[in-house]
Design a protein around this motif. Structure first.
Motif, mmCIF file in Angstrom:
data_model
loop_
_atom_site.group_PDB
_atom_site.id
_atom_site.type_symbol
_atom_site.label_atom_id
_atom_site.label_comp_id
_atom_site.label_asym_id
_atom_site.label_seq_id
_atom_site.Cartn_x
_atom_site.Cartn_y
_atom_site.Cartn_z
ATOM 1 N N LEU A 62 0.785 -1.226 0.000
ATOM 2 C CA LEU A 62 0.000 0.000 0.000
ATOM 3 C C LEU A 62 0.823 1.286 0.000
ATOM 4 C CD1 LEU A 62 -2.757 -0.995 2.613
ATOM 5 C CD2 LEU A 62 -2.891 -1.113 0.111
ATOM 6 N N VAL A 63 2.014 1.247 0.571
ATOM 7 C CA VAL A 63 2.757 2.483 0.813
ATOM 8 C C VAL A 63 3.892 2.697 -0.181
ATOM 9 C CG1 VAL A 63 4.109 3.791 2.491
ATOM 10 C CG2 VAL A 63 2.162 2.404 3.264
ATOM 11 N N ALA A 64 4.781 1.683 -0.343
ATOM 12 C CA ALA A 64 5.981 1.856 -1.160
ATOM 13 C C ALA A 64 5.624 1.990 -2.637
ATOM 14 C CB ALA A 64 6.923 0.673 -0.958
ATOM 15 N N ASN A 65 6.403 2.825 -3.350
ATOM 16 C CA ASN A 65 6.165 2.955 -4.781
ATOM 17 C C ASN A 65 6.906 1.851 -5.542
ATOM 18 O OD1 ASN A 65 8.889 3.719 -5.352
ATOM 19 N ND2 ASN A 65 8.425 5.849 -4.849
ATOM 20 N N ASN A 66 6.812 1.871 -6.864
ATOM 21 C CA ASN A 66 7.344 0.780 -7.678
ATOM 22 C C ASN A 66 8.850 0.606 -7.585
ATOM 23 O OD1 ASN A 66 4.864 -0.014 -8.597
ATOM 24 N ND2 ASN A 66 4.998 1.066 -10.555
ATOM 25 N N ARG A 67 9.579 1.675 -7.268
ATOM 26 C CA ARG A 67 11.043 1.619 -7.290
ATOM 27 C C ARG A 67 11.656 1.809 -5.907
ATOM 28 N NH1 ARG A 67 12.604 -0.296 -12.373
ATOM 29 N NH2 ARG A 67 11.466 0.786 -14.018
ATOM 30 N N GLU A 68 10.868 1.677 -4.862
ATOM 31 C CA GLU A 68 11.322 2.103 -3.544
ATOM 32 C C GLU A 68 11.826 0.976 -2.654
ATOM 33 O OE1 GLU A 68 9.707 5.507 -0.548
ATOM 34 O OE2 GLU A 68 8.281 3.952 -1.070
ATOM 35 N N GLU A 69 11.255 -0.213 -2.759
ATOM 36 C CA GLU A 69 11.546 -1.263 -1.792
ATOM 37 C C GLU A 69 12.927 -1.880 -1.979
ATOM 38 O OE1 GLU A 69 7.967 -3.936 -0.798
ATOM 39 O OE2 GLU A 69 7.584 -3.224 -2.823
ATOM 40 N N LEU A 70 13.439 -2.477 -0.905
ATOM 41 C CA LEU A 70 14.669 -3.248 -0.916
ATOM 42 C C LEU A 70 14.407 -4.585 -0.227
ATOM 43 C CD1 LEU A 70 17.261 -0.482 0.059
ATOM 44 C CD2 LEU A 70 17.011 -1.564 -2.188
ATOM 45 N N PRO A 71 15.109 -5.656 -0.567
ATOM 46 C CA PRO A 71 16.201 -5.666 -1.539
ATOM 47 C C PRO A 71 15.767 -5.640 -3.002
ATOM 48 C CG PRO A 71 15.895 -7.843 -0.578
ATOM 49 C CD PRO A 71 15.002 -6.915 0.195
ATOM 50 N N PHE A 72 14.529 -6.028 -3.306
ATOM 51 C CA PHE A 72 14.040 -5.963 -4.683
ATOM 52 C C PHE A 72 12.755 -5.146 -4.701
ATOM 53 C CE2 PHE A 72 16.577 -9.783 -4.473
ATOM 54 C CZ PHE A 72 17.298 -9.761 -5.651
ATOM 55 N N ASN A 73 12.716 -4.137 -5.560
ATOM 56 C CA ASN A 73 11.522 -3.298 -5.587
ATOM 57 C C ASN A 73 10.402 -3.965 -6.395
ATOM 58 O OD1 ASN A 73 11.793 -2.539 -8.430
ATOM 59 N ND2 ASN A 73 13.447 -1.169 -7.788
ATOM 60 N N ARG A 74 9.236 -3.344 -6.365
ATOM 61 C CA ARG A 74 8.061 -3.944 -6.992
ATOM 62 C C ARG A 74 8.245 -4.104 -8.505
ATOM 63 N NH1 ARG A 74 4.302 -0.579 -5.358
ATOM 64 N NH2 ARG A 74 3.735 -1.739 -3.506
ATOM 65 N N ARG A 75 8.907 -3.150 -9.143
ATOM 66 C CA ARG A 75 9.111 -3.238 -10.590
ATOM 67 C C ARG A 75 9.999 -4.428 -10.937
ATOM 68 N NH1 ARG A 75 8.533 -4.392 -14.533
ATOM 69 N NH2 ARG A 75 8.555 -3.437 -16.597
ATOM 70 N N GLU A 76 11.043 -4.646 -10.162
ATOM 71 C CA GLU A 76 11.930 -5.783 -10.409
ATOM 72 C C GLU A 76 11.194 -7.104 -10.200
ATOM 73 O OE1 GLU A 76 16.295 -3.969 -9.142
ATOM 74 O OE2 GLU A 76 14.899 -4.617 -7.575
ATOM 75 N N ARG A 77 10.430 -7.185 -9.124
ATOM 76 C CA ARG A 77 9.688 -8.416 -8.859
ATOM 77 C C ARG A 77 8.654 -8.667 -9.949
ATOM 78 N NH1 ARG A 77 8.993 -6.002 -3.879
ATOM 79 N NH2 ARG A 77 6.718 -6.175 -4.015
ATOM 80 N N SER A 78 7.988 -7.609 -10.384
ATOM 81 C CA SER A 78 6.962 -7.764 -11.422
ATOM 82 C C SER A 78 7.555 -8.280 -12.722
ATOM 83 C CB SER A 78 6.247 -6.428 -11.662
ATOM 84 O OG SER A 78 5.550 -6.017 -10.504
ATOM 85 N N TRP A 79 8.779 -7.809 -13.056
ATOM 86 C CA TRP A 79 9.427 -8.288 -14.275
ATOM 87 C C TRP A 79 9.738 -9.782 -14.170
ATOM 88 C CZ3 TRP A 79 14.049 -10.625 -15.575
ATOM 89 C CH2 TRP A 79 14.325 -10.689 -16.941
ATOM 90 N N ILE A 80 10.204 -10.213 -13.013
ATOM 91 C CA ILE A 80 10.498 -11.642 -12.821
ATOM 92 C C ILE A 80 9.211 -12.453 -12.891
ATOM 93 C CG2 ILE A 80 11.331 -13.374 -11.188
ATOM 94 C CD1 ILE A 80 13.330 -11.295 -10.164
#
Length: 531
Positions: A62-80
């Motif tokens: 709900l809070v973090a944006n697509n490029r904010e999280e660590l160690p892998f952000n939402r955009r990276e996870r979505s691509w995988i």
């Protein structure tokens, strides 16, 4: 009794709720001595701890944006996830990355991309990229090994991952031609589903130890003879998650199966020390490596996270003078991995991959040893652009751990060390494992690897090269500080990558040492998913 039952049945539902809250309040005030908040704020204090317990999930979804999280952000996870499901992994309307941020990389495309000649293996199948170097050819090992894939599964033991997760990864590796590193927990039945295997030997010598916990060469020889899918042996010196620290396998986690695989007794904690007992110096280590290679006929390498460089200079000097040593070196980044570790180790001990790799590569380049070694890179490199950067710095192939876990459903719950992994991947809880469909997850591993290689090939061809091994340190730029703007990897890290003796992908595919036993049909992906 009838009157009591009649009275209880007359209490409305809200009365029962009120009664429960009163009981909780009395317990908080009179008997709670561990939590000050609950004592001082009865009932309401419980809400605070509940919200704290689900804080990671709230931030993640709900809070973090697509490029904010660590160690892998939402955009990276979505691509995988999209790649693994053979779905559309493209993005539209331009990048949402901050292209001016420090360490942002730019791949320098050529004005004339590489054109595949007629009959090229990648015309029919763009997911095929064998490693440009073979392990063990320089040292004349009896069974050299050229990985059939430049991306492979990193060291993750059965025990840290569940049986179904290991089996899914191994079958996925078989489909895609990748190898599967066992981790230091021994060779389990779940590693024997058809993929090439790199057998890792850690400080506990699990699977190759005697009753006193010392290394037993005869056990290793028997293991290799019985399991021809074991193509190389990796001696683990340290790992990115906790370099220089050992571990303890609690007695309660040692099942009969794990006891037999690791060669440890049940009912007792098992120590995995921080150091090896089979050797005490770098010269002894090289002797140990040569003994293993002579006894098994296999290439032998080392794995380490990078810190102090003095020992690496010493190691390179010994290898130069004796003209033998490890056949490959796996360099793990201090970014950590699947292994649980104290925060002080995970956050501060050893340097990130890009610093460690470039420092070590320069040392072996100084001693003119890069040609005889296969450099394996590990440290959040499971994305095509990052892989291109790694190859430009001198890597020959990539190992991925957490990215491979995500391909079979990991949601980055970060509960690997609690035995409560909600996806059943990093837990021994049988109920949680039941949700893993091995046939489905193995195919997802295959699709992730194939799509990774296809996209990396597209980047490679855009730069005018046929194979990622041809990337140079001038093909990639990296953002520095505002004053320096961006600069090439060559200028930034102070060296030019040595040229790899590469002729063509066709030659690699027909190499007699090639692993994988590839079924080319399994590498095909649905083009409709990406258009």
């Amino acid at each position: 009794m009838d009157q009591i039952l009649s009275f209880l049945s007359s209490i409305p539902w809200w009365g029962w709720i009120l009664l429960i809250l009163v009981i909780i309040a009395i317990n908080d005030v009179l008997f709670n001595r561990k939590h000050t908040i609950k004592h001082n704020f009865p009932v309401v204090g419980h809400l605070r701890y509940f919200l704290e317990s689900i804080g990671p999930e709230i931030r993640q979804y709900l809070v973090a944006n697509n490029r904010e999280e660590l160690p892998f952000n939402r955009r990276e996870r979505s691509w995988i996830y999209a790649s693994a499901k053979n779905e559309n992994n493209y993005e539209g309307f331009g990048t949402d990355q901050d292209m001016y941020s420090s360490h942002y990389i730019f791949v320098k495309n050529s004005i004339l991309p590489f054109k595949l000649p007629a009959g090229h293996p990648n015309q029919k199948n763009s997911g095929l990229i064998p490693c440009a170097k073979a392990m063990g050819t320089y040292n004349n090992r009896k069974r050299p090994f050229r990985p059939a894939s430049i991306i492979n599964v990193s060291a993750m033991s059965y025990g840290s991952l569940s049986a179904k997760a290991i089996e899914s990864l191994n079958e996925g590796c078989k489909l895609s031609g990748a190898y599967h590193n066992t981790g230091e927990g021994g060779l389990s039945p779940y590693h024997k589903k058809g993929a090439d295997v790199v057998f890792q030997i850690g400080t506990g010598y699990f699977g190759t130890r005697d009753e006193q916990g010392n290394f037993d060469m005869s056990k290793l020889v028997r293991l290799v003879q019985k399991n021809p899918q074991v193509r190389a042996i990796e001696l683990k010196l340290s790992q990115g998650a906790k370099p220089g620290k050992g571990g303890v396998l609690p007695a309660k986690k040692i099942s009969k199966e794990i006891s037999e695989i690791r060669g440890v007794p049940m009912g007792k904690d098992v120590l995995s020390p921080a150091y090896h007992s089979a050797f005490g110096s770098l010269e002894d280590m090289i002797t140990f490596i040569e003994e293993i290679a002579a006894a098994t006929g296999l290439p032998v390498g080392i794995k380490a996270a990078i810190g102090n460089l003095d020992d690496w200079h010493t190691l390179a000097g010994i290898m130069k003078s004796k003209n033998h040593g490890p056949d490959f070196i796996t360099i793990d980044g201090g970014e950590g991995g699947t292994g649980a570790a104290p925060p002080s180790f995970a956050d501060h001990v050893s340097v990130p991959w890009i610093y460690g790799f470039s420092d070590v590569y320069k040392i072996f380049q100084e001693y003119e040893l890069t040609e005889r070694l296969v450099f394996v890179a590990a440290g959040k490199l499971g994305f095509p652009a990052k892989a291109a950067m790694a190859f430009a710095l001198g890597a020959d192939c990539i190992n991925v751990g957490r990215e491979a876990m995500m391909s079979i459903g990991c949601i980055q719950a970060q509960s690997c060390h609690t035995n409560t992994c909600p996806t059943g991947i990093a837990t021994q809880n049988k109920w949680l494992q039941r949700g893993i469909d091995i046939a489905d997850k193995s195919m997802r591993t295959n699709f992730y690897f194939v799509k990774f290689r296809k996209e990396l090939l597209q980047i490679t061809h855009a730069c005018g090269h046929e194979h990622p091994a041809q990337f140079t340190t001038n093909d990639i730029e990296i953002n520095l500080s505002d004053k320096n703007l961006s600069n090439t990897l060559e200028s930034t890290f102070g060296y030019t990558k040595d040229k790899v003796n590469f002729q063509s992908v066709t030659e690699l595919v027909t190499c007699p040492h090639l692993g994988g036993n590839l079924d080319l049909k399994s590498l095909q992906i649905t083009e409709d998913a990406i258009h």
